[in-house]
Design an enzyme around this catalytic site. Structure first.
Site, short mmCIF file in Angstrom:
data_model
loop_
_atom_site.label_atom_id
_atom_site.label_comp_id
_atom_site.label_asym_id
_atom_site.label_seq_id
_atom_site.Cartn_x
_atom_site.Cartn_y
_atom_site.Cartn_z
N LYS A 35 0.84 -1.21 0.00
CA LYS A 35 0.00 0.00 0.00
C LYS A 35 0.87 1.26 0.00
CE LYS A 35 -2.05 -1.06 3.89
NZ LYS A 35 -1.34 -2.31 4.26
N ARG A 110 -9.52 1.03 9.10
CA ARG A 110 -9.31 -0.42 9.18
C ARG A 110 -10.17 -1.07 10.25
NH1 ARG A 110 -3.15 0.03 8.89
NH2 ARG A 110 -2.50 -1.68 10.13
N ARG A 149 11.84 -5.97 4.55
CA ARG A 149 11.61 -4.52 4.45
C ARG A 149 12.60 -3.75 5.34
NH1 ARG A 149 5.83 -1.89 5.43
NH2 ARG A 149 5.98 -3.00 7.42
N ARG A 182 11.46 -1.97 10.85
CA ARG A 182 10.36 -1.60 11.74
C ARG A 182 10.22 -2.62 12.85
NH1 ARG A 182 5.15 0.09 8.20
NH2 ARG A 182 4.10 -1.18 9.76
N ARG A 193 -0.27 -9.08 13.56
CA ARG A 193 -0.88 -8.07 12.67
C ARG A 193 -1.80 -8.75 11.65
NH1 ARG A 193 4.35 -5.44 10.51
NH2 ARG A 193 3.00 -4.18 9.16
P1 AP5 Z 1 4.86 -1.60 1.82
O1 AP5 Z 1 4.57 -0.73 0.66
O2 AP5 Z 1 5.59 -1.03 2.99
O3 AP5 Z 1 3.51 -2.33 2.33
P2 AP5 Z 1 2.30 -1.77 3.20
O4 AP5 Z 1 1.06 -2.39 2.64
O5 AP5 Z 1 2.36 -0.28 3.31
O6 AP5 Z 1 2.62 -2.49 4.58
P3 AP5 Z 1 2.56 -1.93 6.06
O7 AP5 Z 1 3.32 -2.93 6.90
O8 AP5 Z 1 2.99 -0.51 6.15
O9 AP5 Z 1 1.04 -2.04 6.38
P4 AP5 Z 1 0.33 -2.05 7.71
O10 AP5 Z 1 -1.03 -1.79 7.29
O11 AP5 Z 1 0.51 -3.27 8.55
O12 AP5 Z 1 1.13 -0.97 8.60
P5 AP5 Z 1 0.77 0.49 9.05
O13 AP5 Z 1 2.01 1.28 9.04
O14 AP5 Z 1 -0.42 0.98 8.33
O15 AP5 Z 1 5.66 -2.88 1.28
C1 AP5 Z 1 6.16 -3.87 2.15
C2 AP5 Z 1 7.55 -4.31 1.69
O16 AP5 Z 1 7.44 -4.98 0.45
C3 AP5 Z 1 8.55 -3.17 1.45
O17 AP5 Z 1 9.84 -3.61 1.78
C4 AP5 Z 1 8.43 -2.90 -0.07
O18 AP5 Z 1 9.66 -2.37 -0.61
C5 AP5 Z 1 8.12 -4.29 -0.59
N1 AP5 Z 1 7.21 -4.30 -1.74
C6 AP5 Z 1 6.15 -3.47 -1.94
N2 AP5 Z 1 5.52 -3.79 -3.08
C7 AP5 Z 1 6.17 -4.87 -3.59
C8 AP5 Z 1 5.98 -5.68 -4.75
N3 AP5 Z 1 4.98 -5.44 -5.61
N4 AP5 Z 1 6.84 -6.71 -4.97
C9 AP5 Z 1 7.85 -6.97 -4.10
N5 AP5 Z 1 8.10 -6.21 -3.01
C10 AP5 Z 1 7.26 -5.19 -2.74
O19 AP5 Z 1 0.31 0.24 10.57
C11 AP5 Z 1 1.25 -0.05 11.59
C12 AP5 Z 1 0.54 -0.09 12.94
O20 AP5 Z 1 -0.02 1.22 13.24
C13 AP5 Z 1 -0.67 -1.04 13.04
O21 AP5 Z 1 -0.26 -2.36 13.34
C14 AP5 Z 1 -1.47 -0.37 14.17
O22 AP5 Z 1 -0.91 -0.64 15.44
C15 AP5 Z 1 -1.29 1.11 13.87
N6 AP5 Z 1 -2.33 1.63 12.96
C16 AP5 Z 1 -2.12 2.15 11.71
N7 AP5 Z 1 -3.28 2.53 11.14
C17 AP5 Z 1 -4.25 2.26 12.07
C18 AP5 Z 1 -5.65 2.41 12.06
N8 AP5 Z 1 -6.30 2.92 10.99
N9 AP5 Z 1 -6.35 2.04 13.16
C19 AP5 Z 1 -5.71 1.53 14.24
N10 AP5 Z 1 -4.37 1.34 14.31
C20 AP5 Z 1 -3.64 1.70 13.21
MG MG Z 2 2.69 1.07 4.92
#
Ligand code: AP5
Ligand code: MG
Length: 242
Positions: A35, A110, A149, A182, A193
Site C-alpha cells: 500500500k 481499518r 523490508r 520496523r 498483525r
Molecule cells: P509496503 O509498501 O511497505 O507495504 P504496506 O502495505 O504499506 O505495509 P505496512 O506494513 O505498512 O502495512 P500495515 O497496514 O501493517 O502498517 P501500518 O504502518 O499501516 O511494502 C512492504 C515491503 O514490500 C517493502 O519492503 C516494499 O519495498 C516491498 N514491496 C512493496 N511492493 C512490492 C511488490 N509489488 N513486490 C515486491 N516487493 C514489494 O500500521 C502499523 C501499525 O499502526 C498497526 O499495526 C497499528 O498498530 C497502527 N495503525 C495504523 N493505522 C491504524 C488504524 N487505521 N487504526 C488503528 N491502528 C492503526
Molecule cells: Mg505502509
C-alpha cells in the site's frame, strides 16, 4: 466492478483542470501488501496527499508527542490503536492545505467504526470516497516481504532487501543513513498483525463492496507491474472524475 471495466468506461474530461473535484481513495489490504509503496507513486502522479495512519503514528512516536507516548506500546504488539485516537489524528491531518486536491488514505479506515466515522464526516462536508482499492495477496508473500523490508529513518524511503535493495549495503541511496527495520516487522508481531487484520479489517472488503466502491488488485506482482495497473487506474479516474 473490475478495474478493467472501469478503465473501459472512460469519458474525456480534462483532469488537470484546476476546477476538478478532489479525489479521495482508500488503500485497503493486509500488512506488507504494498500500500505504502504504490501510494507514494500515485500521490506523485495525481498530486494527492498520502495519508498513512501508520506513518502518522510513527512520526508521533519518534517526536515523543503525548499521542506518540500513548500508542508506542500498541504498535509494538501489532494491535490496533483505539478508533477515537485514530479518527481524531486522521481528521486533523486532512485539514492540512496539502490535501486540497485529494487524499490517498493508506491503512485507514481499518475497522468498521473508522469507516463509518470517515463517511459520516465526509457526508456532512459534501465529500465522498471515490474508490477503495483492495490489495489482494497470499500470506506467505507478506511474511517474506516484511522480513526483508527496511526503511530510512531520515527521509522515510522504503527498501526491500530482495525486491528493492539499497545500492550500498543497508545505507539509504539518498542520504547515506543506515537503514532500520520496523519493530513490528519481527515475525511474531507480523503474525499478530495478520490475525488482527483478518478479524477487524477484512470485513471492510464486503462493507465497501456493498457500496460499489471496491476495486480489487492482484498485489502479488512486481512493483513496476503494479505501478502500471495504477497508471491505468489513474487515467480512468481522471477521465471519469466522478
Ligand atoms: P509496503 O509498501 O511497505 O507495504 P504496506 O502495505 O504499506 O505495509 P505496512 O506494513 O505498512 O502495512 P500495515 O497496514 O501493517 O502498517 P501500518 O504502518 O499501516 O511494502 C512492504 C515491503 O514490500 C517493502 O519492503 C516494499 O519495498 C516491498 N514491496 C512493496 N511492493 C512490492 C511488490 N509489488 N513486490 C515486491 N516487493 C514489494 O500500521 C502499523 C501499525 O499502526 C498497526 O499495526 C497499528 O498498530 C497502527 N495503525 C495504523 N493505522 C491504524 C488504524 N487505521 N487504526 C488503528 N491502528 C492503526
Ligand atoms: Mg505502509
Amino acid at each position: 466492478m473490475t478495474m478493467q471495466s472501469q478503465i473501459q468506461s472512460v469519458s474525456t474530461n480534462d483532469f488537470n483542470k484546476t476546477t476538478r473535484e478532489s479525489i479521495y481513495l482508500i488503500f485497503l489490504g493486509p500488512p506488507g501488501s504494498g500500500k505504502g509503496t504504490q501510494a507514494e507513486k500515485l500521490r506523485d502522479r495525481l498530486g494527492l496527499a498520502h495519508v498513512s495512519s501508520g506513518d502518522l503514528f510513527r512520526e508521533n512516536i519518534s517526536q515523543g508527542t503525548p499521542l506518540g507516548l500513548k500508542v508506542k506500546g500498541i504498535l509494538g504488539t501489532g494491535a490496533l490503536v483505539p478508533d477515537d485516537l485514530t479518527v481524531a489524528m486522521v481528521m486533523a491531518r486532512i485539514r492540512q492545505p496539502d490535501t486540497a486536491r485529494g487524499v490517498i488514505f493508506d491503512g485507514f479506515p481499518r475497522t468498521r467504526g473508522q469507516a463509518i466515522a470517515l463517511q459520516q464526516k465526509f457526508q456532512e462536508e459534501g465529500r465522498k470516497i471515490n474508490r477503495v482499492i483492495y490489495f489482494h495477496i497470499p500470506d506467505q508473500v507478506i511474511v517474506e516481504r516484511l522480513a526483508a523490508r527496511r526503511l530510512c529513518p531520515t527521509d522515510g524511503v522504503l527498501y526491500n532487501l530482495k525486491s528493492k535493495p539499497p545500492k550500498n549495503d543497508q545505507l539509504c541511496d539518498h542520504d547515506g543513513t543506515r537503514l532500520i527495520q520496523r519493530e513490528d516487522d519481527r515475525p511474531e508481531v507480523v503474525q499478530e498483525r495478520l490475525r488482527v487484520y483478518r478479524e477487524q479489517t477484512e470485513p471492510l472488503i464486503q462493507y465497501f463492496r456493498d457500496q460499489n466502491l471496491l476495486f480489487e488488485v492482484n498485489a502479488d506482482q512486481t512493483v513496476d507491474a503494479l505501478e502500471a495497473v495504477f497508471e491505468q487506474f489513474a487515467k480512468s479516474l481522471t477521465q471519469n472524475a466522478d
